[in-house]
Scaffold this active site. Structure first.
Site, PDB file in Angstrom:
ATOM      1  N   ALA A 122       0.842  -1.195   0.000  1.00  0.00           N
ATOM      2  CA  ALA A 122       0.000   0.000   0.000  1.00  0.00           C
ATOM      3  C   ALA A 122       0.876   1.243   0.000  1.00  0.00           C
ATOM      4  CB  ALA A 122      -0.899   0.000   1.229  1.00  0.00           C
ATOM      5  N   GLU A 147       1.050   5.515   1.271  1.00  0.00           N
ATOM      6  CA  GLU A 147       0.507   6.477   2.226  1.00  0.00           C
ATOM      7  C   GLU A 147       0.233   7.863   1.654  1.00  0.00           C
ATOM      8  OE1 GLU A 147       3.702   5.256   2.265  1.00  0.00           O
ATOM      9  OE2 GLU A 147       5.143   6.823   2.791  1.00  0.00           O
ATOM     10  N   ASN A 148      -0.076   8.008   0.360  1.00  0.00           N
ATOM     11  CA  ASN A 148      -0.330   9.325  -0.222  1.00  0.00           C
ATOM     12  C   ASN A 148      -1.226  10.162   0.697  1.00  0.00           C
ATOM     13  OD1 ASN A 148       0.725   8.142  -2.762  1.00  0.00           O
ATOM     14  ND2 ASN A 148      -1.200   7.020  -2.632  1.00  0.00           N
ATOM     15  N   HIS A 168      -0.182   0.823   9.359  1.00  0.00           N
ATOM     16  CA  HIS A 168       1.096   1.335   8.859  1.00  0.00           C
ATOM     17  C   HIS A 168       0.901   2.585   7.997  1.00  0.00           C
ATOM     18  CE1 HIS A 168       5.307   0.746   7.345  1.00  0.00           C
ATOM     19  NE2 HIS A 168       4.803   1.347   6.279  1.00  0.00           N
ATOM     20  N   GLU A 169       0.018   2.503   7.026  1.00  0.00           N
ATOM     21  CA  GLU A 169      -0.171   3.653   6.126  1.00  0.00           C
ATOM     22  C   GLU A 169      -0.750   4.832   6.892  1.00  0.00           C
ATOM     23  OE1 GLU A 169       1.435   3.148   3.563  1.00  0.00           O
ATOM     24  OE2 GLU A 169       1.427   0.962   3.641  1.00  0.00           O
ATOM     25  N   HIS A 216       1.901   6.624   8.841  1.00  0.00           N
ATOM     26  CA  HIS A 216       2.775   7.439   7.995  1.00  0.00           C
ATOM     27  C   HIS A 216       2.309   8.897   7.932  1.00  0.00           C
ATOM     28  CE1 HIS A 216       5.954   5.140   6.207  1.00  0.00           C
ATOM     29  NE2 HIS A 216       5.197   4.293   5.555  1.00  0.00           N
ATOM     30  N   GLU A 264      10.322   4.601   7.217  1.00  0.00           N
ATOM     31  CA  GLU A 264       9.857   3.213   7.159  1.00  0.00           C
ATOM     32  C   GLU A 264      10.213   2.421   8.424  1.00  0.00           C
ATOM     33  OE1 GLU A 264       7.644   2.422   5.324  1.00  0.00           O
ATOM     34  OE2 GLU A 264       7.764   3.799   3.625  1.00  0.00           O
TER      35      GLU A 264
HETATM   36  N1  ARG Z   1       5.773   3.782   1.397  1.00  0.00           N
HETATM   37  C1  ARG Z   1       5.114   2.542   1.094  1.00  0.00           C
HETATM   38  C2  ARG Z   1       4.924   1.849   2.412  1.00  0.00           C
HETATM   39  O1  ARG Z   1       5.787   1.294   2.988  1.00  0.00           O
HETATM   40  C3  ARG Z   1       5.857   1.688   0.143  1.00  0.00           C
HETATM   41  C4  ARG Z   1       5.831   2.128  -1.258  1.00  0.00           C
HETATM   42  C5  ARG Z   1       7.021   1.683  -1.993  1.00  0.00           C
HETATM   43  N2  ARG Z   1       6.766   1.570  -3.375  1.00  0.00           N
HETATM   44  C6  ARG Z   1       7.717   1.308  -4.262  1.00  0.00           C
HETATM   45  N3  ARG Z   1       7.362   1.167  -5.491  1.00  0.00           N
HETATM   46  N4  ARG Z   1       8.961   1.232  -3.976  1.00  0.00           N
HETATM   47  O2  ARG Z   1       3.934   1.922   2.991  1.00  0.00           O
HETATM   48 ZN    ZN Z   2       5.786   2.438   4.890  1.00  0.00          ZN
END
Ligand code: ARG
Ligand code: ZN
Length: 864
Positions: free
Chosen positions: A263, A265-266, A298-299, A302, A321
């Site tokens: 997923a 986190e936009n 998790h998201e 963030h 992360e």
């Molecule tokens: N930030 C996202 C998460 O850990 C991961 C996205 C990574 N995407 C990628 N294509 N590298 O929740």
């Molecule tokens: Zn993350």
């Protein structure tokens, strides 16, 4: 490929602050499958060098026009996927019109079509596939986004708040969004599609109303309740444990079928892989429920650790992360079983992370050199990163740690910062010196700890000597600051109060030197020492310990994690002894008796008992050897499992029949199902008629955990029921691809010699699709990771299957290809026959024309 064309690495040491800021970004999307037009209007301000050109990143874009403050611009260069403009005024508005093709974008990065819906994935560097931009996390901008699309796409979504909507002259429609928070481009998101929506409301602790909206494909509403409940739990937990509230009026989650990761986190608009959202009792297992809760958490977490405070550059990825994984682990542990969550986390560390850290892709949690950033969303950055945060938590304690978090947000809200900034906040808030500790950020490899124990009966003193050794692959590493937690047990299994010369000694020892000695006095008998309690540091522990001591720890340690750890060690020791002496001795009577007590008495958490009765995985055992003895490990696992299955047959049978779950998702019901599944696993290994009827019953259940438990037990035991049950499952679930992924994974576990032929045949199954990462991972990922016997066939056919797939995926989706490559990375750890067959596949890739940067980086390192 000639020398010159080789992909170039970037280095942390070369970081340079940007020469321009983007004060504001206005985007208009005219969505069309093959030619989506993107109008970008950037308000630029020079903040650096007065002669510096503006350098914008862009990949696979068709540039239509460029203008500055309304005047057309023709004086620009496009070199190596960068648009370079010289002599810009200190402040100006740059308008860029480009086109992209979502429909042909199979990389699932940038703007793409996922099963009929438009969606985006911009982290790490996907925004440059949408428009020319300063696509780096330290450029923060406010965004206004207008989306124009056919009315066949009723939902047009982006970050922040909806501020306008209406019809266009040509019968289409538009929606305009405004995000009041400054953000880097990687947090941008756009979605357009026709969805079913679950709307709910959440009131924050300070009384602010937030609309929660979950968008799923038509017909999937009955699978949304769990994700929504998880979101509310996450919001409440972040308020109570971290004092953090949500900051926008709306929080949206969209589930899409084509997604590379779990997923994203936009800001205000999370995009999820549908497998991390959709669940009900009939289609999802208890494990799926747990995963969904933790990823939704998790998201959400963030939003503060990642979005409000973000990374200065991508080398700092673990800043958000590692911290956010730590937070989601704590969330799961506070809501569920702390011990089981710890066991899961440590399994990931000891298998995948330790092997990454010992192999050619080894990197510190803050890498120093990167070719393709997507290759660094690793178990090291995420999970070892979380262990590093956890060690700080252990050293500081909860109260000081929370003070550190508060100070971190006070100092850095709205900024893009570094891991050093985080550690500084922790250290300043607690007055604890973390200068040596910081080495965890720039040293890779797994440190080793050799511990010797001595007991002086006349002085009643117990002594631990702890030697810290650099990782085998990093002999020059400096000494780390390691929190080493212990417990001493007396002969009755009671915890001994730690003291020395009249002073209390903390149970967390500070290991900081190459060799240190710790004394404990007033110890009446030689104690049993529980070392590295709760896996207090990501290290390899070496010690001499008797079977009797391990059994004592398994019975009495205060940490349930350490009880499990001791049990695993018993199995590991037995297996190692067999491999080293080329014998096939069974598990000792004492070990079998301990297992018998667990299964018959069933005291405490039943899910923990299930874990205590499981043998370590192939990967866990493989980690114990320099050259992995594939066949010996497989043979010994089978030997021990057969022994347990036979000697405890009656106990498994009566346990299975004695416990019944109420069909709910309560912790108790989940634990009962876990233990029943464990029983079935062993029962399937005997040829009892009773087992057959129990398996058939479970397979006919309406609860997916039970169904899958039954199926996986027969598949793993190569039981005669397998084919019939698998065929039935296929006919029952063909309409639901997420459920079919479980079936693909089961097919991949086939240990018979026709496994590879069968997998190839499944490539043409109506549900299979090479462009969908979930399908590919379910079938081929399960095969390469879990079907050890067939993947590591001596004739190399397993490796060829993966090699062929990688070549295919390189052209479709390099990110997914790169992740699927992982099993080949440790080729040097196998016997000569296997190693050379794996190497041959890597060489095949390295000679491939059009090799992606993603694969190039890993293949090159693997062959180095
Ligand atoms: N930030 C996202 C998460 O850990 C991961 C996205 C990574 N995407 C990628 N294509 N590298 O929740
Ligand atoms: Zn993350």
């Amino acid at each position: 490929m000639t020398e010159l064309q080789k992909p170039q690495a970037e280095y942390l040491k070369d970081y340079k602050a940007p020469d321009f800021s983007i004060e504001h970004t206005e985007l208009t999307f005219d969505l069309q499958p093959l030619t989506t037009q993107v109008n970008a209007l950037l308000t630029l301000k020079r903040v650096g060098d007065s002669n510096a050109p503006l350098v914008l990143d862009g990949i696979d874009l068709t540039l239509i026009s460029l203008s500055i403050d309304g005047a057309e611009l023709t004086d620009y260069k496009i070199i190596n996927q960068q648009l370079i403009i010289n002599n810009l005024p200190d402040e100006c508005q740059l308008s860029i019109v480009t086109q992209t093709s979502p429909q042909t974008n199979t990389s699932l990065e940038g703007l793409y079509l996922s099963g009929g819906a438009y969606c985006t994935q911009c982290e790490a560097q996907g925004f440059r596939k949408i428009t020319y931009y300063m696509d780096r996390p330290d450029v923060l901008s406010t965004f206004d986004v207008t989306i124009i699309a056919d009315t066949a796409f009723p939902h047009l979504l982006s970050n922040g708040n909806q501020v306008d909507s209406g019809e266009t002259q040509d019968g289409r429609h538009f929606v305009k969004w405004q995000d009041p928070f400054k953000k880097p481009s990687y947090l941008f998101a756009l979605v357009a599609g026709d969805f079913d929506v679950l709307h709910e409301k959440y009131t924050t602790r300070s009384g602010k109303d937030v609309t929660l909206a979950l968008f799923v494909d038509k017909g999937n509403l009955p699978k949304t309740e769990h994700a929504m409940t998880s979101l509310k739990k996450a919001m409440a937990w972040d308020e109570s444990r971290f004092n953090l509230e949500y900051d926008l009026d709306i929080y949206m989650i969209v589930a899409v079928d084509f997604f590379n990761m779990g997923a994203m986190e936009n800001k205000g608009l999370n995009i999820f892989n549908s497998k991390c959202v959709l669940a009900n009792q009939e289609t999802a297992t208890d494990k799926d429920y747990h995963t969904i809760e933790s990823i939704v958490g998790h998201e959400y977490f963030h939003n503060w650790t990642g979005n409000r405070v973000t990374c200065r550059d991508w080398f700092q990825l673990s800043l958000k992360e590692g911290l956010t994984v730590f937070r989601d682990q704590e969330f799961s542990s506070d809501l569920g079983s702390r011990a089981l969550n710890r066991i899961d986390a440590v399994k990931v560390m000891r298998t995948h992370q330790f092997s990454e850290d010992a192999g050619p892709m080894a990197h510190p949690i803050r890498p120093e050199k990167v070719i393709e950033m997507n290759n660094f969303y690793t178990v090291t950055v995420y999970d070892k990163g979380a262990e590093v945060i956890r060690m700080m938590h252990t050293l500081l304690g909860e109260e000081n740690f929370q003070k550190g978090m508060t100070l971190y947000f006070q100092r850095h809200d709205g900024q893009a910062v570094t891991c050093d900034d985080f550690v500084a906040a922790m250290s300043d808030a607690s007055s604890i010196d973390l200068s040596q500790f910081k080495r965890w950020y720039n040293q890779c490899g797994t440190p080793r700890l050799n511990v010797t124990k001595a007991y002086d009966e006349s002085a009643q003193i117990f002594t631990l000597t702890i030697e810290q050794l650099a990782p085998l692959n990093q002999p020059d590493n400096a000494m780390l600051h390691i929190p080493f937690a212990i417990e001493l047990l007396d002969q009755q299994g009671q915890s001994i109060a730690l003291q020395y010369q009249g002073k209390k000694v903390d149970s967390v020892l500070n290991v900081t030197q190459a060799k240190q000695t710790f004394h404990f006095d007033n110890i009446e008998h030689s104690p049993t020492a529980v070392l590295l309690e709760d896996f207090s540091a990501p290290c390899i522990l070496n010690q001499q310990i008797t079977e009797a001591d391990l059994l004592h720890i398994m019975r009495f340690a205060r940490s349930d994690f350490s009880r499990w750890d001791a049990q695993q060690q018993l199995f590991i020791n037995a297996l190692k002894a067999n491999v080293i002496s080329a014998s096939n001795a069974p598990l000792s009577d004492a070990v079998i008796d301990a297992l018998r007590v667990l299964i018959s008495q069933r005291e405490g958490d039943l899910a923990l008992i299930a874990e205590l009765l499981k043998l370590p995985s192939f990967d866990t055992l493989a980690a114990e050897f320099d050259v992995i003895p594939v066949d010996d490990i497989i043979a010994n696992i089978e030997l021990f499992e057969q022994q347990i299955a036979k000697q405890l047959h009656t106990e498994f049978l009566s346990c299975y029949q004695a416990i019944t779950d109420d069909g709910s998702v309560s912790a108790k019901a989940v634990a009962i199902r876990a233990l029943k599944q464990l029983c079935l696993h062993y029962l399937a290994k005997t040829d009892s008629a009773k087992a057959v009827s129990l398996i058939e019953q479970a397979a006919a259940s309406t609860n997916m955990t039970n169904v899958l438990g039954a199926l996986s037990s027969v598949v793993k035991a190569a039981h005669p029921l397998s084919n019939q049950l698998l065929a039935h499952f296929d006919s029952q679930w063909r309409h639901d691809v997420l459920v079919m992924d479980k079936w693909f994974a089961l097919q991949a576990m086939n240990s018979a010699d026709d496994a590879i032929e069968k997998i190839k045949a499944l490539y043409t199954h109506p549900c299979f699709d090479f462009s969908n990462p979930n399908r590919v991972r379910a079938l081929v990922g399960s095969f390469s990771h879990f079907n050890t016997a067939q993947f590591h066939r001596l004739d190399g056919q397993g490796y060829t299957l993966l090699g062929d797939l990688l070549i295919k995926l390189n052209a479709i989706n390099p990110q997914n290809a790169s992740r699927m490559l992982t099993p080949f990375m440790s080729w040097r750890r196998y016997d000569e026959t296997r190693a050379s067959a794996m190497k041959a596949q890597l060489e095949r890739l390295s000679n491939l024309e059009g090799l992606s940067d993603d694969l190039f980086e890993k293949v090159e390192k693997a062959l180095q």
